[in-house]
Motif scaffolding. Structure first.
Motif, PDB file in Angstrom:
ATOM      1  N   LEU A   1       0.836  -1.198   0.000  1.00 25.38           N
ATOM      2  CA  LEU A   1       0.000   0.000   0.000  1.00 25.38           C
ATOM      3  C   LEU A   1       0.874   1.252   0.000  1.00 25.38           C
ATOM      4  CD1 LEU A   1      -2.584  -1.072   2.742  1.00 25.38           C
ATOM      5  CD2 LEU A   1      -2.817  -1.319   0.251  1.00 25.38           C
ATOM      6  N   PHE A   2       0.593   2.147  -0.934  1.00 22.67           N
ATOM      7  CA  PHE A   2       1.302   3.420  -1.022  1.00 22.67           C
ATOM      8  C   PHE A   2       0.276   4.547  -1.173  1.00 22.67           C
ATOM      9  CE2 PHE A   2       4.244   0.215  -2.592  1.00 22.67           C
ATOM     10  CZ  PHE A   2       5.437   0.553  -1.960  1.00 22.67           C
TER      11      PHE A   2
ATOM     12  N   LYS B   1      -6.407   4.966   8.437  1.00 22.53           N
ATOM     13  CA  LYS B   1      -7.682   5.573   8.804  1.00 22.53           C
ATOM     14  C   LYS B   1      -8.658   4.485   9.270  1.00 22.53           C
ATOM     15  CE  LYS B   1     -10.314   9.170   9.262  1.00 22.53           C
ATOM     16  NZ  LYS B   1      -9.979  10.209  10.270  1.00 22.53           N
ATOM     17  N   ILE B   2      -8.638   3.343   8.588  1.00 24.23           N
ATOM     18  CA  ILE B   2      -9.458   2.198   8.998  1.00 24.23           C
ATOM     19  C   ILE B   2      -9.085   1.761  10.412  1.00 24.23           C
ATOM     20  CG2 ILE B   2      -9.832  -0.272   8.591  1.00 24.23           C
ATOM     21  CD1 ILE B   2      -9.691   0.347   5.580  1.00 24.23           C
ATOM     22  N   VAL B   3      -7.785   1.651  10.678  1.00 24.26           N
ATOM     23  CA  VAL B   3      -7.323   1.259  12.013  1.00 24.26           C
ATOM     24  C   VAL B   3      -7.791   2.273  13.053  1.00 24.26           C
ATOM     25  CG1 VAL B   3      -5.306   0.829  13.464  1.00 24.26           C
ATOM     26  CG2 VAL B   3      -5.307   0.055  11.079  1.00 24.26           C
ATOM     27  N   GLU B   4      -7.602   3.544  12.735  1.00 26.44           N
ATOM     28  CA  GLU B   4      -7.992   4.614  13.658  1.00 26.44           C
ATOM     29  C   GLU B   4      -9.484   4.554  13.985  1.00 26.44           C
ATOM     30  OE1 GLU B   4      -8.598   9.320  13.036  1.00 26.44           O
ATOM     31  OE2 GLU B   4      -6.594   8.555  12.532  1.00 26.44           O
ATOM     32  N   GLU B   5     -10.309   4.413  12.965  1.00 28.33           N
ATOM     33  CA  GLU B   5     -11.758   4.384  13.173  1.00 28.33           C
ATOM     34  C   GLU B   5     -12.197   3.129  13.915  1.00 28.33           C
ATOM     35  OE1 GLU B   5     -13.108   4.769   9.171  1.00 28.33           O
ATOM     36  OE2 GLU B   5     -12.871   6.964   9.126  1.00 28.33           O
ATOM     37  N   ARG B   6     -11.570   2.010  13.602  1.00 27.44           N
ATOM     38  CA  ARG B   6     -11.961   0.741  14.244  1.00 27.44           C
ATOM     39  C   ARG B   6     -11.602   0.725  15.720  1.00 27.44           C
ATOM     40  NH1 ARG B   6     -13.598  -2.503  16.754  1.00 27.44           N
ATOM     41  NH2 ARG B   6     -13.878  -4.760  16.429  1.00 27.44           N
TER      42      ARG B   6
ATOM     43  N   GLU C   1     -11.912  -7.652   8.393  1.00 26.98           N
ATOM     44  CA  GLU C   1     -13.017  -7.581   7.436  1.00 26.98           C
ATOM     45  C   GLU C   1     -13.088  -6.218   6.751  1.00 26.98           C
ATOM     46  OE1 GLU C   1     -14.699 -10.112   6.237  1.00 26.98           O
ATOM     47  OE2 GLU C   1     -13.345 -11.260   7.520  1.00 26.98           O
ATOM     48  N   LEU C   2     -12.790  -5.165   7.494  1.00 27.37           N
ATOM     49  CA  LEU C   2     -12.794  -3.828   6.902  1.00 27.37           C
ATOM     50  C   LEU C   2     -11.721  -3.708   5.823  1.00 27.37           C
ATOM     51  CD1 LEU C   2     -13.226  -1.780  10.197  1.00 27.37           C
ATOM     52  CD2 LEU C   2     -14.948  -2.086   8.407  1.00 27.37           C
ATOM     53  N   VAL C   3     -10.538  -4.249   6.108  1.00 28.98           N
ATOM     54  CA  VAL C   3      -9.441  -4.218   5.142  1.00 28.98           C
ATOM     55  C   VAL C   3      -9.760  -5.120   3.950  1.00 28.98           C
ATOM     56  CG1 VAL C   3      -7.001  -4.779   4.785  1.00 28.98           C
ATOM     57  CG2 VAL C   3      -7.724  -3.609   6.880  1.00 28.98           C
ATOM     58  N   ARG C   4     -10.365  -6.254   4.219  1.00 31.43           N
ATOM     59  CA  ARG C   4     -10.734  -7.173   3.144  1.00 31.43           C
ATOM     60  C   ARG C   4     -11.657  -6.483   2.131  1.00 31.43           C
ATOM     61  NH1 ARG C   4     -10.310 -12.406   3.442  1.00 31.43           N
ATOM     62  NH2 ARG C   4     -10.465 -12.487   5.712  1.00 31.43           N
ATOM     63  N   LYS C   5     -12.654  -5.772   2.650  1.00 31.22           N
ATOM     64  CA  LYS C   5     -13.616  -5.091   1.771  1.00 31.22           C
ATOM     65  C   LYS C   5     -12.971  -3.914   1.042  1.00 31.22           C
ATOM     66  CE  LYS C   5     -17.614  -6.376   4.591  1.00 31.22           C
ATOM     67  NZ  LYS C   5     -18.653  -5.901   5.521  1.00 31.22           N
ATOM     68  N   GLU C   6     -12.140  -3.177   1.756  1.00 33.59           N
ATOM     69  CA  GLU C   6     -11.523  -1.985   1.168  1.00 33.59           C
ATOM     70  C   GLU C   6     -10.586  -2.334   0.026  1.00 33.59           C
ATOM     71  OE1 GLU C   6     -10.708   2.056   0.625  1.00 33.59           O
ATOM     72  OE2 GLU C   6     -12.223   1.126   1.920  1.00 33.59           O
TER      73      GLU C   6
END
Length: 201
Positions: free
Chosen positions: A54-55, A64-69, A158-163
């Protein structure tokens, strides 16, 4: 005794103060890490590790996903703000992130092909992950790139999987944010040799 590898191993430190001042291109880094993964040993040559690079905005989106989760997991607003600051000033501040996955289909296939060792393959696949994590970390350090190894799985899986459209049979095992070394790691502490080693001659 030769100590080239030992010297490289000593260069590998957990770097939290990351930046984007990396001289290598994303393609150069990808090629380097792909070679590390290909050349790392795996039980029965299973090759169960997968990697996602990821870049740019994708790197930013991950953190951001980590922060929100984590908002629903951290016990207080003060603790959450400390978490946000760490993510913002360390992980997201870096140049990119590597997500390391285990392909569960490969592990199951090995279990079916060699049932005598079936109980061992999940553990052996984790050892493969460790080999590849360390090899990647050392290789980045050798090229002047700092990194750390994080484990926000399974909270973010799951959030990362979908993103990022990750296959269902891939299980997230670790995240490695990396970038320029904006401040060195602190002094490393070692436990006593007497407690760690036993030698019989």
């Amino acid at each position: 005794m030769k100590s080239d590898y030992l010297n490289l191993l000593k260069q590998r430190r957990t770097i939290y103060n990351l930046g984007k001042n990396v001289s290598q291109s994303p393609d150069e880094i990808i090629d380097l890490v792909e070679q590390v993964i290909k050349e790392s040993p795996t039980a029965f040559n299973g090759q169960s590790t997968r990697a996602v690079f990821l870049f740019g905005k994708n790197h930013d989106r991950l953190w951001k996903i980590v922060e929100e989760r984590l908002k629903s997991e951290v016990p207080s607003e003060e603790a959450y703000q400390n978490t946000v600051n760490k993510i913002e000033n360390s992980f997201r501040a870096g140049f990119g992130t590597i997500l390391f996955y285990k392909d569960e289909d490969v592990v199951k296939g090995l279990q079916e092909a060699a049932p005598l060792y079936a109980d061992n393959f999940p553990n052996w696949s984790e050892q493969t992950q460790g080999n590849i994590n360390l090899g990647t970390w050392i290789t980045l350090a050798e090229n002047g790139i700092g990194a750390s190894l994080q484990h926000y799985n399974p909270l973010i899986d799951e959030l990362v999987r979908k993103e990022f459209d990750i296959p269902e049979n891939w299980t997230l095992r670790s995240q490695m944010p990396f970038g320029s070394i904006e401040a060195p790691a602190g002094e490393k502490e070692y436990m006593s040799d007497e407690d760690r080693f036993k030698v019989f001659k």
